[in-house]
Design a protein around this motif. Structure first.
Motif, mmCIF file in Angstrom:
data_model
loop_
_atom_site.group_PDB
_atom_site.id
_atom_site.type_symbol
_atom_site.label_atom_id
_atom_site.label_comp_id
_atom_site.label_asym_id
_atom_site.label_seq_id
_atom_site.Cartn_x
_atom_site.Cartn_y
_atom_site.Cartn_z
ATOM 1 N N GLY A 115 0.827 -1.205 0.000
ATOM 2 C CA GLY A 115 0.000 0.000 0.000
ATOM 3 C C GLY A 115 0.865 1.259 0.000
ATOM 4 O O GLY A 115 1.997 1.257 0.512
ATOM 5 N N ALA A 116 0.312 2.338 -0.596
ATOM 6 C CA ALA A 116 1.055 3.602 -0.664
ATOM 7 C C ALA A 116 1.311 4.169 0.732
ATOM 8 O O ALA A 116 2.320 4.830 0.970
ATOM 9 C CB ALA A 116 0.278 4.616 -1.495
ATOM 10 N N GLN A 117 0.398 3.885 1.660
ATOM 11 C CA GLN A 117 0.598 4.387 3.025
ATOM 12 C C GLN A 117 1.905 3.838 3.601
ATOM 13 O O GLN A 117 2.663 4.549 4.245
ATOM 14 C CB GLN A 117 -0.594 4.008 3.910
ATOM 15 N N GLU B 258 6.580 11.931 -4.821
ATOM 16 C CA GLU B 258 5.364 12.075 -5.634
ATOM 17 C C GLU B 258 4.393 10.950 -5.276
ATOM 18 O O GLU B 258 4.709 9.773 -5.477
ATOM 19 C CB GLU B 258 5.721 11.991 -7.128
ATOM 20 N N ASP B 259 3.249 11.316 -4.740
ATOM 21 C CA ASP B 259 2.248 10.308 -4.365
ATOM 22 C C ASP B 259 1.202 10.251 -5.483
ATOM 23 O O ASP B 259 0.385 11.151 -5.636
ATOM 24 C CB ASP B 259 1.608 10.726 -3.025
ATOM 25 N N ASP B 260 1.270 9.170 -6.251
ATOM 26 C CA ASP B 260 0.344 9.019 -7.373
ATOM 27 C C ASP B 260 -0.671 7.945 -6.993
ATOM 28 O O ASP B 260 -0.449 6.763 -7.176
ATOM 29 C CB ASP B 260 1.121 8.615 -8.627
ATOM 30 N N LYS C 200 3.286 4.698 -6.036
ATOM 31 C CA LYS C 200 2.088 4.431 -6.838
ATOM 32 C C LYS C 200 1.183 3.427 -6.117
ATOM 33 O O LYS C 200 1.577 2.297 -5.847
ATOM 34 C CB LYS C 200 2.531 3.864 -8.194
ATOM 35 N N SER C 201 -0.025 3.866 -5.850
ATOM 36 C CA SER C 201 -0.996 2.980 -5.196
ATOM 37 C C SER C 201 -1.871 2.309 -6.249
ATOM 38 O O SER C 201 -2.148 2.896 -7.298
ATOM 39 C CB SER C 201 -1.887 3.821 -4.274
ATOM 40 N N PHE C 202 -2.306 1.096 -5.965
ATOM 41 C CA PHE C 202 -3.297 0.456 -6.832
ATOM 42 C C PHE C 202 -4.672 0.406 -6.165
ATOM 43 O O PHE C 202 -5.615 -0.136 -6.720
ATOM 44 C CB PHE C 202 -2.851 -0.974 -7.188
ATOM 45 N N SER C 203 -4.757 0.994 -4.969
ATOM 46 C CA SER C 203 -5.964 0.792 -4.151
ATOM 47 C C SER C 203 -7.255 1.310 -4.776
ATOM 48 O O SER C 203 -8.298 0.684 -4.673
ATOM 49 C CB SER C 203 -5.794 1.463 -2.795
ATOM 50 N N LYS C 204 -7.198 2.497 -5.393
ATOM 51 C CA LYS C 204 -8.458 3.134 -5.801
ATOM 52 C C LYS C 204 -9.051 2.484 -7.048
ATOM 53 O O LYS C 204 -10.237 2.634 -7.310
ATOM 54 C CB LYS C 204 -8.241 4.634 -6.047
ATOM 55 N N LEU D 244 -6.144 -5.515 -0.693
ATOM 56 C CA LEU D 244 -5.002 -6.351 -1.070
ATOM 57 C C LEU D 244 -3.688 -5.738 -0.629
ATOM 58 O O LEU D 244 -2.668 -6.405 -0.573
ATOM 59 C CB LEU D 244 -4.960 -6.563 -2.590
ATOM 60 N N ARG D 245 -3.702 -4.438 -0.340
ATOM 61 C CA ARG D 245 -2.521 -3.697 0.106
ATOM 62 C C ARG D 245 -1.357 -3.873 -0.860
ATOM 63 O O ARG D 245 -0.354 -4.516 -0.543
ATOM 64 C CB ARG D 245 -2.088 -4.107 1.534
ATOM 65 N N LEU D 246 -1.509 -3.339 -2.039
ATOM 66 C CA LEU D 246 -0.468 -3.471 -3.046
ATOM 67 C C LEU D 246 -0.175 -2.112 -3.683
ATOM 68 O O LEU D 246 -1.090 -1.392 -4.097
ATOM 69 C CB LEU D 246 -0.912 -4.464 -4.125
HETATM 70 C C1 LIG Z 1 -3.092 10.646 -1.349
HETATM 71 C C2 LIG Z 1 -3.130 9.261 -0.825
HETATM 72 N N1 LIG Z 1 -1.983 8.580 -0.718
HETATM 73 C C3 LIG Z 1 -1.970 7.329 -0.238
HETATM 74 C C4 LIG Z 1 -3.123 6.706 0.159
HETATM 75 C C5 LIG Z 1 -3.053 5.311 0.721
HETATM 76 O O1 LIG Z 1 -3.176 4.384 -0.314
HETATM 77 P P1 LIG Z 1 -2.996 2.830 -0.087
HETATM 78 O O2 LIG Z 1 -4.354 2.233 0.049
HETATM 79 O O3 LIG Z 1 -2.288 2.353 -1.327
HETATM 80 O O4 LIG Z 1 -2.165 2.633 1.134
HETATM 81 C C6 LIG Z 1 -4.344 7.372 0.060
HETATM 82 C C7 LIG Z 1 -5.591 6.738 0.486
HETATM 83 O O5 LIG Z 1 -6.645 7.260 0.366
HETATM 84 C C8 LIG Z 1 -4.349 8.682 -0.445
HETATM 85 O O6 LIG Z 1 -5.474 9.385 -0.545
#
Ligand SMILES: Cc1ncc(COP(=O)(O)O)c(C=O)c1O
Length: 495
Positions: free
Chosen positions: A187-189, A289-291, A319-323, A329-331
């Motif tokens: 996950g991006a977090q 850069e948070d994409d 780079k997040s794949f969550s949305k 899946l936290r990837l």
């Molecule tokens: C700007 C931004 N970055 C990161 C995240 C976290 O993403 P992830 O689910 O990949 O951890 C979010 C979640 O809403 C977000 O809004």
């Protein structure tokens, strides 16, 4: 100078280290001790005051945990520059940033949602949008192919074939990303947290867009870093202010979201992207850069990530794949400049050793078979419908004096209430009517009230969007009426 001002009482009930801490605290806050002043060395101060070294150490530690002093290894303890006093004060205690219990929960990444709540707060897809069957097929194929290997520890950098397929997916024209540059993360977090662990020491400065993503604020705070805010406007971060802050604070990095910034939804212009990269090169500062959402564009403009414009290896790309895919899946992945490979890999290993191999293998198949592209197109269509429902409802019902700029994509709208009305008040009123959204105050590192609020249409079915907007409109009108009444009262002449 400092020593002469300190008066300790050995007969007082208050321990000596607390007396010392309290007095220094007062002097720093009142500016009796100037910024960057070097406090007396521990032994020297202890000797002068006739107390133990440990007493001084404990007092200095408390001041450091308040952010009032900082230590330079091998040099001593210095007074923090409090010119941006409020900036630093808000950085230490998460819970202080709001009086409202619910807003505190949102600050901590939690939202309480009732059965009938119309939820404009979460920016997460609804479950029926997840590609369950496609993913089930990919999982079965992986299990038949890799058997038990899918359940072993994966290498910390990530499953190599997945890194290969991500590199292929991401490379555009001459901008190439190599599998070796990629670090798979949960996950991006986690990516933000890993970068914070790898790059930030206590008291370091970093820059964020203001307002910004709450999860990033929390991660940077947890490192005891000073978060420097630079306002964002429709075409990106304000570059003149950014340059001033870079010169003044020498930040470790600039955290930004060039596409569909959270919470504003703004996108950087091409010119600002180039300028930002120039500044990063000039001052040798990194950009994070948070994409999290580039794929969800509903307009015509091509929105290239900064990473693909970066010719000087300045950008750390998350780079997040969550949305688009499945957040549970936290990837996600990171692509980092070469100089950071080792630090980032170590931080990932310390965090969770590796992202689950089974998920990585299934996602690799998913990418190679082009199902990912199919899913993006599907999600874009679904969200586009919700986006226009929202835009139309807002245009139809919201009073004229609510300011907003329709975003070019993404999942959220950012509104500004008229002067004199706070988003917290609107929030409370709407909550009573079972409509939930996020007041703007939570998106700032320092506690403040805000006229802004964010509405997301990600987790809300199209048929509820209009109903929700009508309820919010009623509340806004009620608050506007109240405001007018108060204004009449306060201006009635006393005759
Ligand atoms: C700007 C931004 N970055 C990161 C995240 C976290 O993403 P992830 O689910 O990949 O951890 C979010 C979640 O809403 C977000 O809004």
């Amino acid at each position: 100078m400092v020593v002469e001002l300190i008066k300790l009482s050995k007969t007082s009930d208050q321990p000596l280290y607390l007396q010392l801490y309290n007095q220094l605290h007062e002097m720093i806050k009142n500016r009796q001790i100037p910024a960057d002043y070097k406090l007396p060395p521990i032994r020297k101060l202890a000797k002068k005051l006739g107390i133990n070294n440990v007493t001084v150490v404990n007092a200095y530690k408390l001041l450091e945990s308040d952010g009032l002093v900082y230590s330079k290894i091998g040099s001593g303890t210095y007074v923090t520059d409090l010119e941006n006093k409020e900036l630093f004060e808000g950085n230490s205690v998460l819970e202080e940033s709001s009086d409202f219990e619910e807003v505190k929960l949102i600050n901590q990444g939690q939202i309480e949602i009732g059965e009938n709540t119309i939820n404009f707060a979460s920016a997460t897809p609804t479950p029926e949008l997840f590609p369950v069957d496609d993913f089930k097929n990919a999982l079965n194929e992986v299990l038949d192919r890799d058997k038990g290997f899918a359940f072993g520890y994966q290498e910390s950098q990530g499953f190599y074939p997945l890194r290969e397929s991500i590199a292929t997916y991401l490379s555009v024209g001459t901008s190439k990303i190599e599998p070796e540059d990629i670090q798979i993360i949960s996950g991006a977090q986690q990516g933000i947290d890993i970068i914070a662990k790898a790059l930030l020491n206590y008291g370091d400065c970093l820059v964020v867009e203001s307002p910004t993503y709450t999860g990033a604020i929390a991660a940077f705070r947890s490192r005891g870093a000073h978060i420097i805010e630079v306002p964002i406007e429709q075409d990106g971060i304000k570059l003149d202010i950014l340059e001033d802050k870079i010169k003044k604070f020498r930040p470790k990095f600039i955290y930004c979201m060039p596409n569909f910034q959270n919470p504003t939804g703004y996108c950087y212009s091409y010119a600002k992207r180039k300028e930002l990269l120039k500044l990063a090169t000039k001052y040798e500062v990194l950009i994070v850069e948070d994409d999290y959402l580039t794929e969800l564009d509903y307009g015509e403009r091509e929105l290239l990530p900064l990473k693909l414009l970066d010719t000087n290896d300045r950008v750390i790309y998350i780079k997040s794949f969550s949305k688009i895919f499945m957040p549970g899946l936290r990837l996600a992945f990171l692509s980092v400049p070469q100089e950071l490979y080792e630090g980032v890999l170590a931080a990932k290993h310390i965090s969770d050793i590796s992202t689950p191999g089974l998920i990585q293998r299934a996602f690799d198949l998913y990418l190679r078979k082009g199902i990912w592209q199919k899913q993006i197109s599907y999600m874009r269509e679904v969200y586009k419908e919700r986006y226009y429902k929202m835009l139309n409802a807002v245009r139809q019902y919201f009073p004229q004096d609510i300011e907003f700029i329709p975003p070019e994509g993404g999942l959220t709208f950012w509104f500004k209430l008229p002067e004199g009305i706070l988003a917290q008040d609107l929030y409370e009123d709407c909550l009573e009517k079972d409509v939930l959204f996020i007041p703007g105050s939570v998106f700032y590192p320092t506690p403040r009230s805000s006229q802004h609020f964010r509405l997301s249409f990600a987790a809300i079915y199209p048929e509820y969007i209009e109903a929700g907007i009508r309820i919010i409109t009623k509340s806004i009108n009620k608050l506007l009426k109240g405001k007018k009444k108060n204004r009449t009262k306060s201006y009635t002449p006393l005759l």
